[in-house]
Design a protein around this motif. Structure first.
Motif, PDB file in Angstrom:
ATOM      1  N   GLY A  27      74.410   5.620  62.504  1.00  0.00           N
ATOM      2  CA  GLY A  27      74.455   6.958  63.074  1.00  0.00           C
ATOM      3  C   GLY A  27      73.334   7.876  62.641  1.00  0.00           C
ATOM      4  N   VAL A  28      73.379   9.055  63.237  1.00  0.00           N
ATOM      5  CA  VAL A  28      72.391  10.113  62.997  1.00  0.00           C
ATOM      6  C   VAL A  28      72.924  11.034  61.889  1.00  0.00           C
ATOM      7  CG1 VAL A  28      71.243  12.129  64.011  1.00  0.00           C
ATOM      8  CG2 VAL A  28      71.529  10.034  65.366  1.00  0.00           C
ATOM      9  N   TYR A  29      72.058  11.293  60.920  1.00  0.00           N
ATOM     10  CA  TYR A  29      72.420  12.139  59.770  1.00  0.00           C
ATOM     11  C   TYR A  29      71.767  13.499  59.952  1.00  0.00           C
ATOM     12  CZ  TYR A  29      72.394  13.558  54.779  1.00  0.00           C
ATOM     13  OH  TYR A  29      72.549  14.220  53.578  1.00  0.00           O
ATOM     14  N   LEU A  30      72.544  14.532  59.763  1.00  0.00           N
ATOM     15  CA  LEU A  30      71.988  15.889  59.837  1.00  0.00           C
ATOM     16  C   LEU A  30      72.025  16.516  58.454  1.00  0.00           C
ATOM     17  CD1 LEU A  30      72.609  18.578  62.545  1.00  0.00           C
ATOM     18  CD2 LEU A  30      72.776  19.181  60.139  1.00  0.00           C
ATOM     19  N   GLN A  31      70.872  17.011  58.005  1.00  0.00           N
ATOM     20  CA  GLN A  31      70.815  17.662  56.687  1.00  0.00           C
ATOM     21  C   GLN A  31      70.962  19.159  56.820  1.00  0.00           C
ATOM     22  OE1 GLN A  31      67.417  16.768  54.129  1.00  0.00           O
ATOM     23  NE2 GLN A  31      68.085  18.276  52.600  1.00  0.00           N
ATOM     24  N   PHE A  32      71.975  19.719  56.162  1.00  0.00           N
ATOM     25  CA  PHE A  32      72.098  21.163  55.989  1.00  0.00           C
ATOM     26  C   PHE A  32      71.644  21.504  54.576  1.00  0.00           C
ATOM     27  CE2 PHE A  32      75.508  21.202  59.414  1.00  0.00           C
ATOM     28  CZ  PHE A  32      74.802  22.008  60.282  1.00  0.00           C
ATOM     29  N   ARG A  33      71.388  22.803  54.349  1.00  0.00           N
ATOM     30  CA  ARG A  33      70.844  23.212  53.057  1.00  0.00           C
ATOM     31  C   ARG A  33      71.905  23.181  51.958  1.00  0.00           C
ATOM     32  NH1 ARG A  33      70.056  28.294  53.908  1.00  0.00           N
ATOM     33  NH2 ARG A  33      68.387  27.978  55.358  1.00  0.00           N
ATOM     34  N   GLY A  34      73.175  23.477  52.329  1.00  0.00           N
ATOM     35  CA  GLY A  34      74.207  23.616  51.294  1.00  0.00           C
ATOM     36  C   GLY A  34      73.970  24.892  50.510  1.00  0.00           C
ATOM     37  N   PRO A  35      74.602  25.089  49.363  1.00  0.00           N
ATOM     38  CA  PRO A  35      75.533  24.186  48.692  1.00  0.00           C
ATOM     39  C   PRO A  35      76.959  24.239  49.256  1.00  0.00           C
ATOM     40  CG  PRO A  35      75.279  26.153  47.370  1.00  0.00           C
ATOM     41  CD  PRO A  35      74.351  26.298  48.554  1.00  0.00           C
ATOM     42  N   ASN A  36      77.241  25.256  50.079  1.00  0.00           N
ATOM     43  CA  ASN A  36      78.594  25.290  50.647  1.00  0.00           C
ATOM     44  C   ASN A  36      78.749  24.157  51.652  1.00  0.00           C
ATOM     45  OD1 ASN A  36      76.676  27.328  52.055  1.00  0.00           O
ATOM     46  ND2 ASN A  36      78.095  26.694  53.668  1.00  0.00           N
ATOM     47  N   PHE A  37      79.952  23.610  51.737  1.00  0.00           N
ATOM     48  CA  PHE A  37      80.248  22.707  52.843  1.00  0.00           C
ATOM     49  C   PHE A  37      80.263  23.546  54.123  1.00  0.00           C
ATOM     50  CE2 PHE A  37      82.174  20.430  49.190  1.00  0.00           C
ATOM     51  CZ  PHE A  37      81.426  19.271  49.285  1.00  0.00           C
ATOM     52  N   GLU A  38      80.236  22.900  55.267  1.00  0.00           N
ATOM     53  CA  GLU A  38      80.057  23.596  56.533  1.00  0.00           C
ATOM     54  C   GLU A  38      81.347  24.267  57.009  1.00  0.00           C
ATOM     55  OE1 GLU A  38      79.440  20.297  55.943  1.00  0.00           O
ATOM     56  OE2 GLU A  38      77.351  20.703  55.456  1.00  0.00           O
ATOM     57  N   THR A  39      81.193  25.143  57.971  1.00  0.00           N
ATOM     58  CA  THR A  39      82.361  25.679  58.681  1.00  0.00           C
ATOM     59  C   THR A  39      82.691  24.707  59.815  1.00  0.00           C
ATOM     60  OG1 THR A  39      81.030  26.896  60.272  1.00  0.00           O
ATOM     61  CG2 THR A  39      81.634  28.065  58.228  1.00  0.00           C
ATOM     62  N   PRO A  40      83.914  24.750  60.329  1.00  0.00           N
ATOM     63  CA  PRO A  40      84.237  23.902  61.492  1.00  0.00           C
ATOM     64  C   PRO A  40      83.294  24.166  62.672  1.00  0.00           C
ATOM     65  CG  PRO A  40      86.246  24.687  60.479  1.00  0.00           C
ATOM     66  CD  PRO A  40      85.124  25.404  59.770  1.00  0.00           C
ATOM     67  N   ALA A  41      82.885  25.424  62.866  1.00  0.00           N
ATOM     68  CA  ALA A  41      81.972  25.739  63.979  1.00  0.00           C
ATOM     69  C   ALA A  41      80.616  25.058  63.776  1.00  0.00           C
ATOM     70  CB  ALA A  41      81.801  27.255  64.111  1.00  0.00           C
ATOM     71  N   GLU A  42      80.154  25.036  62.532  1.00  0.00           N
ATOM     72  CA  GLU A  42      78.880  24.355  62.257  1.00  0.00           C
ATOM     73  C   GLU A  42      78.986  22.857  62.519  1.00  0.00           C
ATOM     74  OE1 GLU A  42      77.040  27.463  58.953  1.00  0.00           O
ATOM     75  OE2 GLU A  42      78.485  25.967  58.312  1.00  0.00           O
ATOM     76  N   ILE A  43      80.145  22.301  62.207  1.00  0.00           N
ATOM     77  CA  ILE A  43      80.324  20.866  62.467  1.00  0.00           C
ATOM     78  C   ILE A  43      80.411  20.606  63.981  1.00  0.00           C
ATOM     79  CG2 ILE A  43      81.913  18.902  62.166  1.00  0.00           C
ATOM     80  CD1 ILE A  43      80.090  19.579  59.718  1.00  0.00           C
ATOM     81  N   ARG A  44      81.045  21.507  64.718  1.00  0.00           N
ATOM     82  CA  ARG A  44      81.060  21.328  66.190  1.00  0.00           C
ATOM     83  C   ARG A  44      79.635  21.387  66.734  1.00  0.00           C
ATOM     84  NH1 ARG A  44      85.670  24.603  65.676  1.00  0.00           N
ATOM     85  NH2 ARG A  44      84.562  26.483  66.370  1.00  0.00           N
ATOM     86  N   MET A  45      78.829  22.296  66.189  1.00  0.00           N
ATOM     87  CA  MET A  45      77.424  22.381  66.596  1.00  0.00           C
ATOM     88  C   MET A  45      76.701  21.074  66.262  1.00  0.00           C
ATOM     89  SD  MET A  45      74.398  24.857  65.112  1.00  0.00           S
ATOM     90  CE  MET A  45      74.507  24.144  63.475  1.00  0.00           C
ATOM     91  N   ALA A  46      76.901  20.587  65.040  1.00  0.00           N
ATOM     92  CA  ALA A  46      76.213  19.363  64.606  1.00  0.00           C
ATOM     93  C   ALA A  46      76.594  18.196  65.523  1.00  0.00           C
ATOM     94  CB  ALA A  46      76.575  19.044  63.155  1.00  0.00           C
ATOM     95  N   ARG A  47      77.872  18.142  65.875  1.00  0.00           N
ATOM     96  CA  ARG A  47      78.319  17.061  66.770  1.00  0.00           C
ATOM     97  C   ARG A  47      77.663  17.204  68.146  1.00  0.00           C
ATOM     98  NH1 ARG A  47      84.394  16.599  67.164  1.00  0.00           N
ATOM     99  NH2 ARG A  47      84.261  14.692  65.939  1.00  0.00           N
TER     100      ARG A  47
END
Ligand code: HPA
Length: 247
Positions: A157-177
């Motif tokens: 699969g495709v890996y997306l790097q976010f800056r962190g350190p917080n884990f993502e919000t559900p909205a950010e994960i919907r965007m990533a998907r």
């Protein structure tokens, strides 16, 4: 080889010919993340000389993308030709389960700073490097063969790097998907970018340590991430040691 969260123990199980703490290298970035030891371990795996980074540094520790990539460039200068990156990642793809291993086939690094910004060192690589095939099909096929022999149901699969350190919000994960990501994390893409730029053959494997935010029914914790990585480490270790011996 770069060992990610919860995977560093592998370096304790190989014969260390020499170790160097990052803290003893002038101007070198030092890992502050839990589960990241912070040293180079020099060893031999299946007849191949291997330098292992037991722990990496991350953007979220306050380092720049250039600093994050510096160890990759140093390993290139040491003479390394092939780079295996590992990490723990949150699973987005609905066919992924916690504990799966995912070979990274491509990445999205657009949310983080590039390590290639600034003056280009033409001796290292070109100003405008191609990124159409960051991850080596040859190395991936070696990992795939060893996974099959070991009865491991390897995911891709495709890996997306976010800056962190917080884990993502559900909205950010919907965007990533929506953008095509199968897994998210806080490392790897920057290192892969720098590695491709300086001519490494690159391979990267994620341990799906948790389901991503909004998909997971419970809040995500670094404890969960490290526990899954530790649990999968023996399987991961076998796959890596076999594969790297053939790289
Ligand atoms: N998000 C970001 N980074 C991670 C995750 C996650 O869900 N799991 C492990 N590293």
């Amino acid at each position: 080889m770069v060992l990610g969260s919860g995977l560093g123990d592998l370096a304790n199980e190989v014969e260390a010919l020499c170790t160097i703490d990052y803290a003893d290298i002038p101007d070198f970035p030092v890992s502050t993340a839990p589960g990241h030891e912070g040293r180079f371990v020099f060893t031999n795996i299946g007849g191949k000389n291997v330098v292992i980074m037991q722990g990496r540094v991350h953007l979220y520790e306050g380092y720049s993308a250039k600093q994050v990539a510096a160890p990759v460039r140093l390993m290139k200068k040491m003479g390394a030709k092939k780079l295996l990156l590992t990490n723990a990642a949150g699973g987005i793809n609905s066919s992924f389960n916690v504990g799966d291993l995912m070979v990274i086939t491509d990445h999205i690094s657009s949310f983080v700073e590039s390590p290639l910004v600034g003056e280009n060192d033409d001796e290292l690589g070109p100003r405008f490097p191609d990124m159409s095939q960051v991850y080596s099909p040859d190395l991936i096929s070696k990992v795939a063969k060893n996974a099959e022999n070991g009865n491991i149901n390897l995911k891709y699969g495709v890996y997306l790097q976010f800056r962190g350190p917080n884990f993502e919000t559900p909205a950010e994960i919907r965007m990533a998907r929506a953008l095509g990501a199968d897994a998210v994390g806080m490392s790897t893409a920057i290192e892969a970018q720098a590695a491709k730029h300086c001519g490494f053959e690159v391979c990267a494997i994620s341990v799906i340590s948790n389901l991503a935010s909004g998909i997971s029914k419970t809040p995500i914790t670094s404890k969960e991430v490290n526990e899954t990585a530790n649990r999968i480490a023996p399987i991961f270790k076998n796959l890596i040691l076999k594969s790297v011996g053939e790289f």
